[in-house]
Design a protein around this motif. Structure first.
Motif, PDB file in Angstrom:
ATOM      1  N   ASP A 150     -68.542  36.551  39.408  1.00  0.00           N
ATOM      2  CA  ASP A 150     -69.183  35.538  40.240  1.00  0.00           C
ATOM      3  C   ASP A 150     -70.698  35.678  40.197  1.00  0.00           C
ATOM      4  N   ARG A 151     -71.371  34.563  40.507  1.00  0.00           N
ATOM      5  CA  ARG A 151     -72.826  34.526  40.502  1.00  0.00           C
ATOM      6  C   ARG A 151     -73.369  34.269  41.909  1.00  0.00           C
ATOM      7  N   PHE A 152     -74.488  34.918  42.237  1.00  0.00           N
ATOM      8  CA  PHE A 152     -75.205  34.644  43.471  1.00  0.00           C
ATOM      9  C   PHE A 152     -76.462  33.848  43.114  1.00  0.00           C
ATOM     10  N   THR A 153     -76.710  32.782  43.851  1.00  0.00           N
ATOM     11  CA  THR A 153     -77.908  31.968  43.644  1.00  0.00           C
ATOM     12  C   THR A 153     -78.630  31.804  44.974  1.00  0.00           C
ATOM     13  N   GLY A 154     -79.895  32.241  45.024  1.00  0.00           N
ATOM     14  CA  GLY A 154     -80.713  32.083  46.215  1.00  0.00           C
ATOM     15  C   GLY A 154     -81.678  30.931  46.031  1.00  0.00           C
ATOM     16  N   MET A 155     -81.917  30.174  47.085  1.00  0.00           N
ATOM     17  CA  MET A 155     -82.735  28.967  46.958  1.00  0.00           C
ATOM     18  C   MET A 155     -83.543  28.703  48.220  1.00  0.00           C
ATOM     19  N   ALA A 156     -84.618  27.939  48.035  1.00  0.00           N
ATOM     20  CA  ALA A 156     -85.466  27.501  49.149  1.00  0.00           C
ATOM     21  C   ALA A 156     -85.369  25.981  49.249  1.00  0.00           C
ATOM     22  N   PHE A 157     -85.155  25.480  50.464  1.00  0.00           N
ATOM     23  CA  PHE A 157     -85.036  24.041  50.675  1.00  0.00           C
ATOM     24  C   PHE A 157     -86.413  23.373  50.642  1.00  0.00           C
ATOM     25  N   GLU A 158     -86.429  22.124  50.182  1.00  0.00           N
ATOM     26  CA  GLU A 158     -87.663  21.347  50.170  1.00  0.00           C
ATOM     27  C   GLU A 158     -87.395  19.944  50.695  1.00  0.00           C
ATOM     28  N   GLY A 159     -88.368  19.405  51.435  1.00  0.00           N
ATOM     29  CA  GLY A 159     -88.262  18.041  51.917  1.00  0.00           C
ATOM     30  C   GLY A 159     -87.112  17.796  52.873  1.00  0.00           C
ATOM     31  N   VAL A 160     -86.815  18.773  53.735  1.00  0.00           N
ATOM     32  CA  VAL A 160     -85.702  18.637  54.677  1.00  0.00           C
ATOM     33  C   VAL A 160     -86.084  17.657  55.790  1.00  0.00           C
ATOM     34  N   SER A 161     -85.216  16.687  56.045  1.00  0.00           N
ATOM     35  CA  SER A 161     -85.488  15.705  57.095  1.00  0.00           C
ATOM     36  C   SER A 161     -85.353  16.357  58.472  1.00  0.00           C
ATOM     37  N   PRO A 162     -85.998  15.785  59.497  1.00  0.00           N
ATOM     38  CA  PRO A 162     -85.859  16.348  60.850  1.00  0.00           C
ATOM     39  C   PRO A 162     -84.406  16.443  61.303  1.00  0.00           C
ATOM     40  N   GLN A 163     -83.579  15.434  60.975  1.00  0.00           N
ATOM     41  CA  GLN A 163     -82.173  15.467  61.375  1.00  0.00           C
ATOM     42  C   GLN A 163     -81.429  16.600  60.679  1.00  0.00           C
ATOM     43  N   ASP A 164     -81.652  16.753  59.368  1.00  0.00           N
ATOM     44  CA  ASP A 164     -80.988  17.832  58.637  1.00  0.00           C
ATOM     45  C   ASP A 164     -81.460  19.198  59.112  1.00  0.00           C
ATOM     46  N   ARG A 165     -82.727  19.297  59.511  1.00  0.00           N
ATOM     47  CA  ARG A 165     -83.231  20.581  60.006  1.00  0.00           C
ATOM     48  C   ARG A 165     -82.545  20.971  61.316  1.00  0.00           C
ATOM     49  N   LEU A 166     -82.268  19.974  62.154  1.00  0.00           N
ATOM     50  CA  LEU A 166     -81.530  20.248  63.379  1.00  0.00           C
ATOM     51  C   LEU A 166     -80.129  20.758  63.076  1.00  0.00           C
ATOM     52  N   VAL A 167     -79.483  20.148  62.072  1.00  0.00           N
ATOM     53  CA  VAL A 167     -78.142  20.594  61.685  1.00  0.00           C
ATOM     54  C   VAL A 167     -78.198  22.017  61.139  1.00  0.00           C
ATOM     55  N   LEU A 168     -79.214  22.323  60.347  1.00  0.00           N
ATOM     56  CA  LEU A 168     -79.357  23.676  59.810  1.00  0.00           C
ATOM     57  C   LEU A 168     -79.529  24.691  60.933  1.00  0.00           C
ATOM     58  N   HIS A 169     -80.348  24.365  61.913  1.00  0.00           N
ATOM     59  CA  HIS A 169     -80.518  25.274  63.056  1.00  0.00           C
ATOM     60  C   HIS A 169     -79.189  25.474  63.778  1.00  0.00           C
ATOM     61  N   TYR A 170     -78.425  24.414  63.924  1.00  0.00           N
ATOM     62  CA  TYR A 170     -77.116  24.524  64.585  1.00  0.00           C
ATOM     63  C   TYR A 170     -76.198  25.445  63.785  1.00  0.00           C
ATOM     64  N   LEU A 171     -76.157  25.277  62.470  1.00  0.00           N
ATOM     65  CA  LEU A 171     -75.259  26.077  61.634  1.00  0.00           C
ATOM     66  C   LEU A 171     -75.653  27.546  61.610  1.00  0.00           C
ATOM     67  N   THR A 172     -76.951  27.841  61.732  1.00  0.00           N
ATOM     68  CA  THR A 172     -77.362  29.247  61.744  1.00  0.00           C
ATOM     69  C   THR A 172     -76.983  29.919  63.053  1.00  0.00           C
ATOM     70  N   LYS A 173     -76.801  29.123  64.113  1.00  0.00           N
ATOM     71  CA  LYS A 173     -76.399  29.685  65.399  1.00  0.00           C
ATOM     72  C   LYS A 173     -74.879  29.765  65.554  1.00  0.00           C
ATOM     73  N   THR A 174     -74.157  28.927  64.802  1.00  0.00           N
ATOM     74  CA  THR A 174     -72.687  28.894  64.918  1.00  0.00           C
ATOM     75  C   THR A 174     -72.095  28.949  63.516  1.00  0.00           C
ATOM     76  N   PRO A 175     -72.210  30.096  62.817  1.00  0.00           N
ATOM     77  CA  PRO A 175     -71.720  30.184  61.441  1.00  0.00           C
ATOM     78  C   PRO A 175     -70.200  30.082  61.368  1.00  0.00           C
ATOM     79  N   ALA A 176     -69.719  29.616  60.217  1.00  0.00           N
ATOM     80  CA  ALA A 176     -68.282  29.566  59.998  1.00  0.00           C
ATOM     81  C   ALA A 176     -67.733  30.965  59.943  1.00  0.00           C
ATOM     82  N   PRO A 177     -66.500  31.203  60.404  1.00  0.00           N
ATOM     83  CA  PRO A 177     -65.917  32.552  60.350  1.00  0.00           C
ATOM     84  C   PRO A 177     -65.742  32.995  58.917  1.00  0.00           C
ATOM     85  N   GLY A 178     -65.791  34.323  58.712  1.00  0.00           N
ATOM     86  CA  GLY A 178     -65.610  34.857  57.380  1.00  0.00           C
ATOM     87  C   GLY A 178     -66.609  35.921  57.096  1.00  0.00           C
TER      88      GLY A 178
END
Length: 220
Positions: free
Chosen positions: A192-220
């Motif tokens: 398997d391969r690991f790929t690290g990346m930096a986001f660019e041009g994230v919309s305000p709505q998508d940034r809110l979703v990202l903040h939500y996901l970092t606070k409530t990660p999927a189990p695993g």
């Protein structure tokens, strides 16, 4: 001691400054003509004395290094890319295979993420050069992500489209983000391969979703 600037992008820092820890992946290249990079991993840090560097993966039998050799070491902590030149003090086969390198007082470091990421396991799809590569989200922050895939996604420096298939307040959602590949390497076990990346041009709505996901990660 705080990192001191060496250029607009690179700073001189100690291993503690950038939180170098056992388990991170390394690339090691001997400073001799024609030498190639070797994938390795940091097994341990003996402060002020040395770094224990082993082959990548449990099946590794040789570090490819010999006592007295000088090499350049590159790694990624999760926030910083770093490099330093070290000397191989000794090599060992017992109780496991590793090489002991000189402890660097300072390394050249460049911050590529603003924060450490939340470990998670949402499914993702990476789109690059007309190819669609499914995978799993390994960690996430509002600034970027690391994904695990069965095939290589794109070289470092290339842009991809990343789709994150997640859930917000119980409702399925798919984030579509433009990302710059900053790191690419093979998993310590398997192909398997690991790929690290930096986001660019994230919309305000998508940034809110990202903040939500970092606070409530999927189990695993």
């Amino acid at each position: 001691m705080s990192p001191t600037p060496a250029s607009p992008d690179v700073v001189k820092a100690s291993l503690k400054d950038i939180q170098v820890r056992p388990g991170i992946a390394l690339q090691v290249r001997r400073l001799v003509e024609g030498a190639s990079k070797t994938e390795a991993q940091l097994l341990g840090v003996v402060e002020r004395r040395g770094l224990m560097v082993g082959p990548q993966g449990p099946e590794g039998e040789d570090t490819g290094l010999r006592a007295g050799e000088v090499c350049i070491v590159r790694g990624f902590t999760g926030q910083h890319e770093f490099s330093f030149i070290g000397k191989v003090l000794q090599t060992y086969t017992q109780p496991f295979v590793y090489a002991l390198l000189t402890y660097p007082e300072q390394v050249d470091a460049r911050q590529v993420r603003q924060s450490m990421r939340t470990r998670t396991s949402w499914p993702v799809t990476a789109l690059a050069s007309g190819q669609t590569v499914p995978g799993q989200l390994v960690d996430l922050s509002p600034q970027g992500a690391m994904i695990r895939t069965a095939a290589a996604v794109a070289p470092v420096g290339h842009y991809i489209q990343l789709q994150i298939h997640a859930s917000v307040e119980g409702q399925p959602t798919t984030l579509q983000l433009r990302a710059l590949v900053c790191h690419s390497g093979q998993a310590a076990e398997g192909a398997d391969r690991f790929t690290g990346m930096a986001f660019e041009g994230v919309s305000p709505q998508d940034r809110l979703v990202l903040h939500y996901l970092t606070k409530t990660p999927a189990p695993g």
